[in-house]
Design an enzyme around this catalytic site. Structure first.
Site, PDB file in Angstrom:
ATOM      1  N   GLU A  13       0.833  -1.183   0.000  1.00  0.00           N
ATOM      2  CA  GLU A  13       0.000   0.000   0.000  1.00  0.00           C
ATOM      3  C   GLU A  13       0.873   1.240   0.000  1.00  0.00           C
ATOM      4  O   GLU A  13       1.633   1.452   0.919  1.00  0.00           O
ATOM      5  CB  GLU A  13      -0.871   0.020   1.254  1.00  0.00           C
ATOM      6  CG  GLU A  13      -1.674  -1.240   1.398  1.00  0.00           C
ATOM      7  CD  GLU A  13      -2.204  -1.422   2.800  1.00  0.00           C
ATOM      8  OE1 GLU A  13      -2.037  -0.500   3.629  1.00  0.00           O
ATOM      9  OE2 GLU A  13      -2.788  -2.473   3.054  1.00  0.00           O
ATOM     10  N   HIS A 138      -9.192  -6.579   0.684  1.00  0.00           N
ATOM     11  CA  HIS A 138      -8.590  -7.893   0.952  1.00  0.00           C
ATOM     12  C   HIS A 138      -7.832  -7.838   2.279  1.00  0.00           C
ATOM     13  O   HIS A 138      -6.829  -7.140   2.409  1.00  0.00           O
ATOM     14  CB  HIS A 138      -7.658  -8.293  -0.205  1.00  0.00           C
ATOM     15  CG  HIS A 138      -7.287  -9.744  -0.212  1.00  0.00           C
ATOM     16  ND1 HIS A 138      -7.353 -10.522  -1.355  1.00  0.00           N
ATOM     17  CD2 HIS A 138      -6.851 -10.567   0.774  1.00  0.00           C
ATOM     18  CE1 HIS A 138      -6.961 -11.761  -1.065  1.00  0.00           C
ATOM     19  NE2 HIS A 138      -6.645 -11.795   0.231  1.00  0.00           N
ATOM     20  N   LEU A 139      -8.358  -8.570   3.215  1.00  0.00           N
ATOM     21  CA  LEU A 139      -7.799  -8.640   4.563  1.00  0.00           C
ATOM     22  C   LEU A 139      -6.303  -8.950   4.545  1.00  0.00           C
ATOM     23  O   LEU A 139      -5.856  -9.825   3.813  1.00  0.00           O
ATOM     24  CB  LEU A 139      -8.538  -9.764   5.297  1.00  0.00           C
ATOM     25  CG  LEU A 139      -8.166 -10.025   6.747  1.00  0.00           C
ATOM     26  CD1 LEU A 139      -8.658  -8.878   7.611  1.00  0.00           C
ATOM     27  CD2 LEU A 139      -8.780 -11.342   7.189  1.00  0.00           C
ATOM     28  N   HIS A 140      -5.542  -8.230   5.344  1.00  0.00           N
ATOM     29  CA  HIS A 140      -4.129  -8.569   5.500  1.00  0.00           C
ATOM     30  C   HIS A 140      -3.629  -8.101   6.849  1.00  0.00           C
ATOM     31  O   HIS A 140      -3.954  -7.014   7.296  1.00  0.00           O
ATOM     32  CB  HIS A 140      -3.288  -7.967   4.367  1.00  0.00           C
ATOM     33  CG  HIS A 140      -3.507  -6.503   4.135  1.00  0.00           C
ATOM     34  ND1 HIS A 140      -4.626  -6.007   3.497  1.00  0.00           N
ATOM     35  CD2 HIS A 140      -2.766  -5.435   4.471  1.00  0.00           C
ATOM     36  CE1 HIS A 140      -4.549  -4.689   3.439  1.00  0.00           C
ATOM     37  NE2 HIS A 140      -3.439  -4.311   4.036  1.00  0.00           N
ATOM     38  N   GLN A 141      -2.880  -8.959   7.473  1.00  0.00           N
ATOM     39  CA  GLN A 141      -2.303  -8.634   8.775  1.00  0.00           C
ATOM     40  C   GLN A 141      -0.853  -8.217   8.608  1.00  0.00           C
ATOM     41  O   GLN A 141      -0.036  -8.951   8.086  1.00  0.00           O
ATOM     42  CB  GLN A 141      -2.393  -9.856   9.686  1.00  0.00           C
ATOM     43  CG  GLN A 141      -1.466  -9.764  10.880  1.00  0.00           C
ATOM     44  CD  GLN A 141      -2.174 -10.113  12.173  1.00  0.00           C
ATOM     45  OE1 GLN A 141      -3.044  -9.384  12.642  1.00  0.00           O
ATOM     46  NE2 GLN A 141      -1.830 -11.238  12.729  1.00  0.00           N
TER      47      GLN A 141
END
Ligand SMILES: [Zn+2]
Length: 182
Positions: A13, A138-141
């Site tokens: 990002e 979209h989920l991201h840790q």
């Protein structure tokens, strides 16, 4: 620079912030991987698993989730753990997905400790644009290693590499050192 033609692919990002960790600027100035919309087709976290590990900067592939280097790292070794499925919200994960995201997060921490001895970590998921998620669909840790003073680190790799090389080498180093813990 001679490697100006290299283009680093991957997921991450952009945020418009400058980093003190200057090698990163190489990819930063090149990369605009921000998706055009929230569909799976435009999503780097959906696309990256289809690339080979080196190209996509994938460090570890699990059954339901994977770990990938952030193309726009806050610190050397900044990883993200994501489910393969294109889902936005943590509550949408199945128990098995949530378990594997947790396991990969632990493994990422253990591996980073073994490789580069960070003093601490920031772990977390930004849920929604308002909370700071750059790719909210979209989920991201995030797994961000931190050092006291956050001085430049990973001397193993060398300090004068340009970022594309640095990220590629960081990926190879972490993938080779990956510690399997549940
Ligand atoms: Zn996706």
């Amino acid at each position: 620079m001679s490697d100006e033609t290299l283009r680093q692919d991957g997921a991450g990002e952009t945020d418009g912030l400058d980093r003190l960790w200057t090698p990163h600027r190489m990819a930063y100035i090149r990369g605009e991987n921000k998706p055009a919309d929230t569909s799976s087709g435009a999503c780097p976290f959906c696309r990256v698993p289809g690339l080979d590990d080196q190209e996509g900067l994938v460090v570890r592939r699990g059954e339901l989730a994977y770990a990938v280097l952030n193309l726009y790292p806050y610190a050397p070794g900044h990883l993200m753990v994501c489910p393969y499925r294109h889902l936005a919200d943590y509550t949408e994960t199945t128990s098995a997905e949530a378990e594997e995201i947790a396991a990969l997060t632990k493994q990422a921490m253990t591996t980073l400790r073994a490789v580069s001895a960070p003093d601490g970590f920031n772990l977390g998921m930004n849920q929604g644009m308002v909370a700071g998620a750059g790719i909210s669909a979209h989920l991201h840790q995030h797994v961000v290693p931190r050092w006291a003073g956050d001085q430049n680190f990973m001397p193993i790799i060398g300090r004068t590499k340009t970022l594309p090389e640095l990220l590629t080498q960081t990926r190879a180093l972490l993938a080779a050192a990956w510690v399997e813990v549940s």
